[in-house]
Design a protein around this motif. Structure first.
Motif, mmCIF file in Angstrom:
data_model
loop_
_atom_site.group_PDB
_atom_site.id
_atom_site.type_symbol
_atom_site.label_atom_id
_atom_site.label_comp_id
_atom_site.label_asym_id
_atom_site.label_seq_id
_atom_site.Cartn_x
_atom_site.Cartn_y
_atom_site.Cartn_z
ATOM 1 N N ASP A 1 -6.086 7.035 -1.824
ATOM 2 C CA ASP A 1 -4.720 7.284 -1.350
ATOM 3 C C ASP A 1 -4.359 8.763 -1.396
ATOM 4 O O ASP A 1 -3.678 9.280 -0.509
ATOM 5 N N ARG B 1 0.829 -1.208 0.000
ATOM 6 C CA ARG B 1 0.000 0.000 0.000
ATOM 7 C C ARG B 1 0.864 1.258 0.000
ATOM 8 O O ARG B 1 0.548 2.242 -0.674
ATOM 9 N N ASP C 1 -8.040 -1.600 3.332
ATOM 10 C CA ASP C 1 -7.473 -1.702 1.985
ATOM 11 C C ASP C 1 -8.026 -2.953 1.317
ATOM 12 O O ASP C 1 -7.840 -4.068 1.810
ATOM 13 N N VAL D 1 0.706 4.513 -2.659
ATOM 14 C CA VAL D 1 0.579 5.935 -2.318
ATOM 15 C C VAL D 1 1.736 6.723 -2.922
ATOM 16 O O VAL D 1 1.551 7.800 -3.512
ATOM 17 N N GLU E 1 -8.679 3.182 -5.669
ATOM 18 C CA GLU E 1 -7.554 3.143 -4.737
ATOM 19 C C GLU E 1 -6.727 4.420 -4.819
ATOM 20 O O GLU E 1 -6.297 4.965 -3.792
#
Length: 585
Positions: A269, A221, A567, A225, A265
């Motif tokens: 983010d 993750r 997530d 980002v 996503e």
């Protein structure tokens, strides 16, 4: 020296963030919105009031990243399917609103405020834009964001966001700044723009998508980002190197990823960084407002704010009625979008840099935007009884409190099963839906279904939700957001809330909220089909039961990990696990 600079930065950050936090909480409580809270906080701690923080210009460089990230998120919203569905409202209603309001306001400024024609357009066109940061939360809190009215307001706001790039270009074309005059000619800027956009689109297709696919498969993750921020900043840096708008680069970066599987996503983010930097941007704008210049001409500020609100309301009402809106809805739309918006501050700064307006004029018109934003909640409140459409639609009844134990929102194929099962146990239910044809058909079978948007708190209260023990959202799609569930729980804490979730992503978003139960809409039917398929292959019942138990256990564990991580990509390995079954090996 370096230690002193670092200490000063920490002190300024402490004061700015503390003031922003306090004023935003206060203004949210008063229903005035976060944007106005940030602006007032910046003005209070800035050099013109308490003088606790200075040097706003140096902070603006970092703060403008918030605008860059905002335009990236706007680009991500431009999913081709949604654009096509709303094309008439976006490119018809939205275009007419921006052009008509911009020309009308520019004419008022030129005639009554005695600005030159270029300066009047540099001020009037930005004032045609409304505050996305203020309007969308108001629509969401009232439960109207996904209604036809809400989608029209969203379409206009979306076009306004898209128009930022042309407006920046128009201001640059009118520039009187000698430094700008020394730059490349206009035709070459157009060539640069086209080549840069083409290059960004190619990079998105051949570089970024494989990059995000690889990062997604890794399940990292933090790297996702990092890659998202790199994409935004790299696109903006490319445009800056070519002498073009950094906002345009971020916007194109968002558009080229809008139809990718990573859109949700990426938005999730980037959004925290966007929110923080936008807050800092508005704090800095508040610090830069020249309150002395405003205090010298208070009547001008008030008069122009009133003229802005009246002009935008009148123009939008006229355009809305031309697009076959009822007058009440058109009036509500006009009042909702009557204020100036946050991008006005950006464009005023561009105009000041281009020597089209003086810095004092930018402060004056910034104050006009601020005042107009402060009036919107009050205008919407005091005109409610005149502008709101009656709950009754096409002579169908709106809901009434009839003492039912359960309120069911959505009476389609899912809601019908839930309602009929409750009725077998003599549990009285109140049924709400917005599908006129379905309401009529249900009436033929003896079911009384009320018309209305069941995500609206006022309508739920009218339906008796304050006395109900159960509120069951059986609506198709993603209409029931975590914000809706939170608002319903806060308004009706005595009721248990049950929610039909569209898919796994919706389930993960809703699971940590106050809902008693969140159910994936197709899970049980899919399990039943899989069992039937295995039975058709001659697999023993005991093995089928074991396969189902294994699937449910693995699925439950995946959900637990995903909810804890927040997530959807978490626990990816569990998807690919091959559990042995079929024999006792």
């Amino acid at each position: 020296m370096e230690h002193g600079a670092a200490g000063s930065l920490l002190r300024d950050g402490f004061i700015l963030l503390g003031a922003g936090l306090g004023f935003v909480l206060l203004f949210r409580r008063l229903g005035l919105g976060a944007t106005l809270g940030y602006l007032v906080a910046g003005a209070v701690v800035g050099p013109h009031v308490l003088g606790l923080v200075g040097d706003a210009e140096s902070k603006m460089g970092i703060a403008e990243l918030g605008i860059t990230l905002l335009l990236f998120v706007v680009g991500l919203e431009l999913n081709p399917t949604r654009l096509w569905r709303l094309k008439e409202d976006i490119f018809g209603l939205g275009l007419l609103q921006v052009v008509a309001c911009g020309v009308a306001i520019s004419a008022i400024i030129a005639v009554f405020a005695h600005f030159s024609i270029p300066a009047a357009f540099a001020l009037g066109l930005p004032l045609a834009l409304s505050s996305t940061a203020q309007v969308l939360p108001m629509l969401q809190s009232s439960g109207r964001l996904r209604t036809p009215f809400g989608e029209r307001a969203f379409s206009i706001l979306l076009f306004q966001d898209l128009s930022i790039i042309p407006l920046i270009t128009i201001i640059a074309a009118m520039s009187r700044n000698p430094d700008d005059a020394g730059g490349p000619p206009g035709w070459l800027l157009i060539v640069y723009t086209v080549l840069a956009i083409a290059g960004l689109i190619a990079a998105g297709r051949f570089l970024l998508r494989p990059l995000f696919r690889g990062i997604g498969n890794m399940g990292e993750r933090e790297m996702f980002v990092f890659a998202a921020l790199f994409t935004v900043i790299a696109s903006a840096a490319l445009m800056e190197a070519l002498g073009l708008s950094t906002a345009l680069g971020a916007f194109v970066a968002g558009v080229m990823l809008a139809d990718s599987p990573y859109r949700h996503e990426l938005e999730a983010d980037v959004d925290p960084f966007r929110s923080i930097l936008l807050g800092l941007f508005f704090l800095t704008i508040g610090m830069m407002l020249n309150l002395t210049a405003i205090a010298e001409r208070p009547l001008f500020v008030v008069a122009m704010a009133l003229a802005l609100i009246a002009t935008k309301t009148a123009v939008i009402v006229g355009i809305g009625m031309a697009f076959r809106m009822k007058w009440r809805s058109a009036l509500a739309l006009g009042l909702l979008l009557s204020q100036g918006g946050e991008f006005g501050f950006v464009l005023f700064a561009q105009a000041a840099d281009a020597y089209l307006i003086a810095p004092d004029a930018a402060s004056l018109f910034g104050a006009i935007i601020t005042l107009s934003m402060a009036t919107t909640p009050f205008l919407m409140g005091i005109t409610r009884r005149f502008r709101e459409e009656p709950i009754v639609a096409q002579e169908r009844d709106g809901p009434t409190a009839d003492g039912a134990n359960a309120v069911i929102v959505g009476y389609g194929r899912f809601g019908q099963t839930v309602g009929q099962m409750l009725l077998t146990q003599d549990i009285p239910v109140t049924l709400i839906d917005t599908d006129i044809d379905m309401i009529d058909i249900a009436g033929e079978f003896g079911a009384k279904v009320y018309y209305g948007d069941g995500t609206r708190l006022d309508l739920l209260r009218q339906a008796g939700a304050a006395e109900a023990e159960l509120i069951l959202f059986c609506i198709d799609g993603d209409q029931v957001t975590p914000e809706v569930v939170e608002a319903v729980h806060e308004a009706f804490p005595q009721a248990s809330i049950y929610v039909r979730a569209f898919d796994r992503r919706s389930l993960v978003k809703l699971k940590n909220g106050p809902a008693t139960l969140v159910v994936r809409e197709v899970l049980e039917s899919a399990v039943k089909m899989a069992r039937a398929a295995m039975h058709g292959l001659g697999i023993e019942r005991a093995d089928i039961d074991r396969a189902e138990d294994m699937y449910r256990a693995r699925d439950k564990e995946r959900l637990r990990i995903q909810i804890e991580a927040g997530d959807i990509r978490a626990a990816r390995k569990l998807v690919a696990e091959q559990q042995p079954w079929g024999n006792d090996r």
